[in-house]
Design a protein around this motif. Structure first.
Motif, PDB file in Angstrom:
ATOM      1  N   LYS A 285      32.909  46.946  34.288  1.00 42.74           N
ATOM      2  CA  LYS A 285      32.378  46.726  32.948  1.00 42.74           C
ATOM      3  C   LYS A 285      31.194  45.775  33.058  1.00 42.74           C
ATOM      4  CE  LYS A 285      34.323  46.480  28.330  1.00 42.74           C
ATOM      5  NZ  LYS A 285      35.559  46.222  27.549  1.00 42.74           N
ATOM      6  N   LEU A 286      29.988  46.335  33.034  1.00 42.90           N
ATOM      7  CA  LEU A 286      28.775  45.555  33.259  1.00 42.90           C
ATOM      8  C   LEU A 286      28.330  44.835  31.994  1.00 42.90           C
ATOM      9  CD1 LEU A 286      26.654  48.080  35.351  1.00 42.90           C
ATOM     10  CD2 LEU A 286      27.564  45.910  36.177  1.00 42.90           C
ATOM     11  N   SER A 287      27.840  43.615  32.186  1.00 37.60           N
ATOM     12  CA  SER A 287      27.209  42.886  31.089  1.00 37.60           C
ATOM     13  C   SER A 287      25.723  43.234  31.062  1.00 37.60           C
ATOM     14  CB  SER A 287      27.372  41.376  31.285  1.00 37.60           C
ATOM     15  OG  SER A 287      26.548  40.927  32.364  1.00 37.60           O
ATOM     16  N   GLY A 288      25.024  42.713  30.067  1.00 35.11           N
ATOM     17  CA  GLY A 288      23.596  42.972  29.974  1.00 35.11           C
ATOM     18  C   GLY A 288      22.814  42.354  31.106  1.00 35.11           C
ATOM     19  N   PHE A 289      23.415  41.393  31.808  1.00 35.80           N
ATOM     20  CA  PHE A 289      22.748  40.742  32.927  1.00 35.80           C
ATOM     21  C   PHE A 289      23.166  41.327  34.274  1.00 35.80           C
ATOM     22  CE2 PHE A 289      22.762  37.622  29.508  1.00 35.80           C
ATOM     23  CZ  PHE A 289      21.423  37.248  29.476  1.00 35.80           C
ATOM     24  N   GLY A 290      23.963  42.387  34.267  1.00 38.29           N
ATOM     25  CA  GLY A 290      24.363  43.034  35.509  1.00 38.29           C
ATOM     26  C   GLY A 290      25.615  42.468  36.149  1.00 38.29           C
ATOM     27  N   THR A 291      26.250  41.462  35.525  1.00 34.55           N
ATOM     28  CA  THR A 291      27.493  40.912  36.055  1.00 34.55           C
ATOM     29  C   THR A 291      28.675  41.721  35.527  1.00 34.55           C
ATOM     30  OG1 THR A 291      27.663  39.356  34.211  1.00 34.55           O
ATOM     31  CG2 THR A 291      26.513  38.607  36.198  1.00 34.55           C
ATOM     32  N   PHE A 292      29.844  41.556  36.151  1.00 26.43           N
ATOM     33  CA  PHE A 292      31.016  42.257  35.650  1.00 26.43           C
ATOM     34  C   PHE A 292      32.257  41.393  35.842  1.00 26.43           C
ATOM     35  CE2 PHE A 292      31.026  43.431  40.110  1.00 26.43           C
ATOM     36  CZ  PHE A 292      32.367  43.481  40.455  1.00 26.43           C
ATOM     37  N   ASP A 293      33.279  41.710  35.084  1.00 28.39           N
ATOM     38  CA  ASP A 293      34.532  40.959  35.078  1.00 28.39           C
ATOM     39  C   ASP A 293      35.426  41.492  36.200  1.00 28.39           C
ATOM     40  OD1 ASP A 293      36.857  39.625  34.587  1.00 28.39           O
ATOM     41  OD2 ASP A 293      37.032  40.220  32.484  1.00 28.39           O
ATOM     42  N   GLU A 294      35.622  40.677  37.236  1.00 29.72           N
ATOM     43  CA  GLU A 294      36.441  41.119  38.373  1.00 29.72           C
ATOM     44  C   GLU A 294      37.897  41.308  37.982  1.00 29.72           C
ATOM     45  OE1 GLU A 294      35.959  38.727  41.830  1.00 29.72           O
ATOM     46  OE2 GLU A 294      33.768  38.788  41.774  1.00 29.72           O
ATOM     47  N   SER A 295      38.383  40.514  37.035  1.00 28.07           N
ATOM     48  CA  SER A 295      39.780  40.668  36.601  1.00 28.07           C
ATOM     49  C   SER A 295      39.988  42.022  35.928  1.00 28.07           C
ATOM     50  CB  SER A 295      40.169  39.531  35.651  1.00 28.07           C
ATOM     51  OG  SER A 295      39.370  39.553  34.481  1.00 28.07           O
ATOM     52  N   HIS A 296      38.963  42.507  35.241  1.00 26.68           N
ATOM     53  CA  HIS A 296      39.056  43.834  34.617  1.00 26.68           C
ATOM     54  C   HIS A 296      39.171  44.913  35.685  1.00 26.68           C
ATOM     55  CE1 HIS A 296      37.411  47.584  32.846  1.00 26.68           C
ATOM     56  NE2 HIS A 296      38.043  47.174  31.749  1.00 26.68           N
ATOM     57  N   LEU A 297      38.383  44.780  36.773  1.00 28.01           N
ATOM     58  CA  LEU A 297      38.465  45.746  37.874  1.00 28.01           C
ATOM     59  C   LEU A 297      39.832  45.677  38.545  1.00 28.01           C
ATOM     60  CD1 LEU A 297      37.253  47.825  39.814  1.00 28.01           C
ATOM     61  CD2 LEU A 297      36.299  45.932  41.140  1.00 28.01           C
ATOM     62  N   ASN A 298      40.349  44.471  38.758  1.00 22.27           N
ATOM     63  CA  ASN A 298      41.668  44.331  39.385  1.00 22.27           C
ATOM     64  C   ASN A 298      42.750  45.002  38.543  1.00 22.27           C
ATOM     65  OD1 ASN A 298      40.814  42.890  41.666  1.00 22.27           O
ATOM     66  ND2 ASN A 298      40.817  40.960  40.544  1.00 22.27           N
ATOM     67  N   HIS A 299      42.683  44.791  37.227  1.00 23.81           N
ATOM     68  CA  HIS A 299      43.657  45.424  36.333  1.00 23.81           C
ATOM     69  C   HIS A 299      43.489  46.942  36.367  1.00 23.81           C
ATOM     70  CE1 HIS A 299      46.185  46.141  32.835  1.00 23.81           C
ATOM     71  NE2 HIS A 299      45.192  46.852  32.303  1.00 23.81           N
ATOM     72  N   PHE A 300      42.253  47.401  36.354  1.00 25.46           N
ATOM     73  CA  PHE A 300      41.962  48.835  36.405  1.00 25.46           C
ATOM     74  C   PHE A 300      42.582  49.459  37.656  1.00 25.46           C
ATOM     75  CE2 PHE A 300      39.198  52.252  37.974  1.00 25.46           C
ATOM     76  CZ  PHE A 300      39.095  53.079  36.870  1.00 25.46           C
ATOM     77  N   CYS A 301      42.448  48.775  38.792  1.00 28.26           N
ATOM     78  CA  CYS A 301      42.967  49.307  40.047  1.00 28.26           C
ATOM     79  C   CYS A 301      44.499  49.290  40.087  1.00 28.26           C
ATOM     80  CB  CYS A 301      42.404  48.522  41.229  1.00 28.26           C
ATOM     81  SG  CYS A 301      40.638  48.806  41.537  1.00 28.26           S
ATOM     82  N   ARG A 302      45.095  48.304  39.437  1.00 33.38           N
ATOM     83  CA  ARG A 302      46.567  48.216  39.440  1.00 33.38           C
ATOM     84  C   ARG A 302      47.210  49.339  38.641  1.00 33.38           C
ATOM     85  NH1 ARG A 302      45.693  42.593  38.760  1.00 33.38           N
ATOM     86  NH2 ARG A 302      46.089  42.815  36.517  1.00 33.38           N
ATOM     87  N   VAL A 303      46.608  49.726  37.536  1.00 29.74           N
ATOM     88  CA  VAL A 303      47.260  50.668  36.622  1.00 29.74           C
ATOM     89  C   VAL A 303      46.881  52.121  36.869  1.00 29.74           C
ATOM     90  CG1 VAL A 303      47.445  48.881  34.849  1.00 29.74           C
ATOM     91  CG2 VAL A 303      45.482  50.429  34.832  1.00 29.74           C
ATOM     92  N   ARG A 304      45.765  52.361  37.536  1.00 28.66           N
ATOM     93  CA  ARG A 304      45.336  53.755  37.678  1.00 28.66           C
ATOM     94  C   ARG A 304      46.097  54.464  38.791  1.00 28.66           C
ATOM     95  NH1 ARG A 304      39.895  54.537  41.005  1.00 28.66           N
ATOM     96  NH2 ARG A 304      39.753  56.263  39.551  1.00 28.66           N
ATOM     97  N   LYS A 305      46.267  55.744  38.650  1.00 30.02           N
ATOM     98  CA  LYS A 305      46.913  56.598  39.637  1.00 30.02           C
ATOM     99  C   LYS A 305      45.884  57.592  40.165  1.00 30.02           C
ATOM    100  CE  LYS A 305      51.046  54.860  38.897  1.00 30.02           C
ATOM    101  NZ  LYS A 305      51.769  54.068  39.909  1.00 30.02           N
ATOM    102  N   ILE A 306      45.564  57.451  41.429  1.00 30.17           N
ATOM    103  CA  ILE A 306      44.550  58.333  42.037  1.00 30.17           C
ATOM    104  C   ILE A 306      45.240  59.260  43.033  1.00 30.17           C
ATOM    105  CG2 ILE A 306      42.333  58.404  43.208  1.00 30.17           C
ATOM    106  CD1 ILE A 306      42.001  55.438  42.624  1.00 30.17           C
ATOM    107  N   PRO A 307      45.022  60.564  42.899  1.00 32.30           N
ATOM    108  CA  PRO A 307      45.636  61.483  43.850  1.00 32.30           C
ATOM    109  C   PRO A 307      45.060  61.301  45.251  1.00 32.30           C
ATOM    110  CG  PRO A 307      44.050  62.650  42.473  1.00 32.30           C
ATOM    111  CD  PRO A 307      44.202  61.266  41.895  1.00 32.30           C
ATOM    112  N   VAL A 308      45.893  61.462  46.259  1.00 36.24           N
ATOM    113  CA  VAL A 308      45.463  61.414  47.657  1.00 36.24           C
ATOM    114  C   VAL A 308      45.313  62.829  48.157  1.00 36.24           C
ATOM    115  CG1 VAL A 308      46.065  60.683  49.983  1.00 36.24           C
ATOM    116  CG2 VAL A 308      46.581  59.198  48.047  1.00 36.24           C
TER     117      VAL A 308
END
Length: 408
Positions: free
Chosen positions: A379-402
């Motif tokens: 989730k990018l901000s207008g300055f190009g930064t992003f919330d690492e906690s959001h990415l960590n949560h995204f990775c924990r909950v998503r199910k990706i097929p192998v």
């Protein structure tokens, strides 16, 4: 070309695998290094070393599709722990995909990526990864090398390469900005002899126009395929179909692009990218990267470095860099709201390894890229930064097929 990582039963090695040695892509124009393994050769080695019968190990390949956010593990998984001996990082078609590992949630992956690419915010102090790979893995075929030497007419290598991506446009502003950029580059080099400039473009009429201006102060070299007596057109029907993507690639036979590429990469001091619209395409990036790799010789006493420059005419900068929207183009990460508007012509120092993130000064994302990154969990901000906690949560909950294919 597909890049894999493979471990053969006992020892682990990084190698490159092609499907069949006699069917390399563009084999009429490119010679490939013998450090490649074909899939046929890997299967032979697997059987020869009795990996399945003696060790009970199947030859499997895991496929990770970068261009499909719902099917890629590029940010969320620790690839170093994967058990499959072959990994196909599918659709990693430019310099961006592999740099996604710089933001992987696992520290091991980030550290390995940093060792390879350097810190993303330090754009001009990063290793020339793709140039060195290109130098090691490919070289011009004998016929293409002959055409390159024919263009040079037995003379020395060019000092500067100018690539103009005009898409059949004859913009006077683009031409003049590029000529001024060449002048500036020559001035900075403080050359005592008449400089030699190789000119490459997808639009032949532009070559003639720019050459007239350059010849006032430089020796100009251009591969004129219409006067070339050799025939290296090969047997690839698509490459010989001049109507295929003619506006995008130009009217010349497709094999000419290979001659132009290896000719321009012989530049000793500078590579300049100019364009009607988008500056710093992947083609120009690889020319600059390969030229830089050629210049580094551990045994040479007179090493020279390559400067990569981008030529912008003022009308391209009227709204900042918002039109530099190509995902793999070098200025894409500067195209957001932080780019400065209404600038004069620019001859801008350009990183040889294009940025994949928005960590540097003045970098910001265009809305389309910000939306695209959300699908990857960023989730990018207008300055190009992003919330690492959001990415960590995204990775924990998503199910990706192998996706795994058993080859043996």
């Amino acid at each position: 070309m597909l890049i894999f990582q493979i471990s053969l039963c006992i020892s682990t090695h990084s190698v490159y695998i092609m499907t069949f040695r006699e069917k390399y892509p563009f084999g009429d124009y490119i010679s490939y290094s013998n450090i490649f393994f074909t899939m046929k050769e890997v299967k032979h080695l697997w059987r020869q070393n009795r990996c399945l019968t003696k060790y009970g190990k199947h030859l499997t390949m895991r496929i990770d599709d970068f261009q499909k956010p719902t099917r890629t593990h590029v940010l969320c998984s620790n690839w170093r722990e994967w058990e499959q001996p072959i990994i196909w990082f599918q659709n990693a078609t430019d310099a961006v995909a592999a740099q996604f590992f710089l933001k992987n949630v696992h520290s091991e992956m980030r550290e390995a990526a940093s060792d390879l690419f350097g810190r993303p915010e330090e754009l001009h102090y990063r290793a020339n990864v793709f140039g060195e790979l290109t130098r090691i893995l490919i070289s011009p075929s004998r016929d293409v090398e002959w055409a390159v030497n024919w263009a040079l007419n037995g003379g020395r290598d060019p000092d500067i390469a100018l690539h103009m991506r005009m898409m059949m446009n004859r913009s006077v502003r683009a031409r003049q900005a590029a000529v001024d950029c060449v002048r500036k580059s020559i001035y900075n080099l403080q050359m005592t002899t008449k400089p030699k400039v190789v000119l490459v473009s997808d639009t032949p009429s532009v070559v003639k126009d720019i050459a007239l201006s350059l010849e006032e102060f430089a020796e100009v070299v251009h591969f004129d395929y219409e006067h070339f007596e050799g025939n290296i057109s090969g047997n690839t029907n698509k490459l010989n179909n001049l109507n295929f993507r003619a506006k995008d690639w130009g009217p010349a036979p497709r094999w000419v692009a290979f001659v132009d590429f290896f000719l321009a990469s012989r530049a000793k001091h500078a590579v300049i990218s100019g364009a009607h619209r988008r500056v710093g395409t992947t083609y120009a990036q690889l020319i600059a990267a390969l030229a830089a790799a050629y210049r580094i010789d551990e045994n040479a006493s007179n090493q020279s470095t390559i400067t990569f420059l981008s030529s912008f005419q003022s009308n391209l900068l009227s709204e900042g860099l918002k039109n530099q929207i190509g995902w793999g183009h070098v200025w894409n990460r500067f195209a957001g709201p932080l780019s400065c508007e209404r600038q004069p012509n620019q001859c801008a120092l350009t990183p040889v390894v294009p940025p994949a993130w928005w960590d540097g000064l003045w970098q910001s994302a265009i809305p389309r890229d910000a939306q695209r990154m959300e699908a990857y969990g960023i989730k990018l901000s207008g300055f190009g930064t992003f919330d690492e906690s959001h990415l960590n949560h995204f990775c924990r909950v998503r199910k990706i097929p192998v996706v795994v294919i058993q080859l043996i």
